[in-house]
Design an enzyme around this catalytic site. Sequence first.
Site, PDB file in Angstrom:
ATOM      1  N   ARG A   1      69.316  48.933  22.856  1.00 16.42           N
ATOM      2  CA  ARG A   1      70.203  49.106  24.010  1.00 16.42           C
ATOM      3  C   ARG A   1      71.422  49.939  23.643  1.00 16.42           C
ATOM      4  NH1 ARG A   1      66.749  49.026  27.596  1.00 16.42           N
ATOM      5  NH2 ARG A   1      65.866  47.033  28.108  1.00 16.42           N
TER       6      ARG A   1
ATOM      7  N   GLU B   1      70.231  53.357  23.582  1.00 13.56           N
ATOM      8  CA  GLU B   1      70.008  53.790  24.958  1.00 13.56           C
ATOM      9  C   GLU B   1      71.328  54.212  25.606  1.00 13.56           C
ATOM     10  OE1 GLU B   1      67.792  52.250  29.005  1.00 13.56           O
ATOM     11  OE2 GLU B   1      68.621  50.760  27.646  1.00 13.56           O
TER      12      GLU B   1
ATOM     13  N   SER C   1      87.121  59.746  15.474  1.00 11.06           N
ATOM     14  CA  SER C   1      86.924  59.300  14.103  1.00 11.06           C
ATOM     15  C   SER C   1      86.137  57.997  14.046  1.00 11.06           C
ATOM     16  CB  SER C   1      88.284  59.089  13.425  1.00 11.06           C
ATOM     17  OG  SER C   1      88.108  58.547  12.132  1.00 11.06           O
TER      18      SER C   1
END
Length: 146
Positions: free
Chosen positions: A86, A89, A112
């Site tokens: 996930r 995703e 960063s």
Amino acid sequence: MDKETVRTAVKAKRLKKNITIADVAKVVGKNPTFVAAALNGNHRFTPDEAKKVGALLELDGPTTEALSKFPVRADYPNTTDPFKYRLLEIIGVYGDSLREQANEMFGDGIMSAIDFSLDMEKVTGSQGEARCKITLNGKWLEYKTF
């Protein structure tokens, strides 16, 4: 029309007309990150929203229609762990959109991962459901010219 053709045409029109993602978001009444993902082909607009974007950017009919087609979200690697999947995703769907928005807000650079913090908290949603809130907080590093 394929995703890359639409993405390229929409971005070219948007940049030529000097229209920001935030400008498009105001026109359709959506969150800028969602709008950026839709402009990159990882979400879709409703047909009415697509028409508004098409008019704003002066897109042709097929390009405007493509903005409301169901996207294929396969631009990111796969893993078998559901939680990590996930997260991947999210980066797959929103990564290009977040980068583009960050460049519009901060200039040419990167967030960063060294001067960085990450927080995760459990919050309650509007309907009482448990929700996972992750906050990424990184120093902005501009690319230097020489």
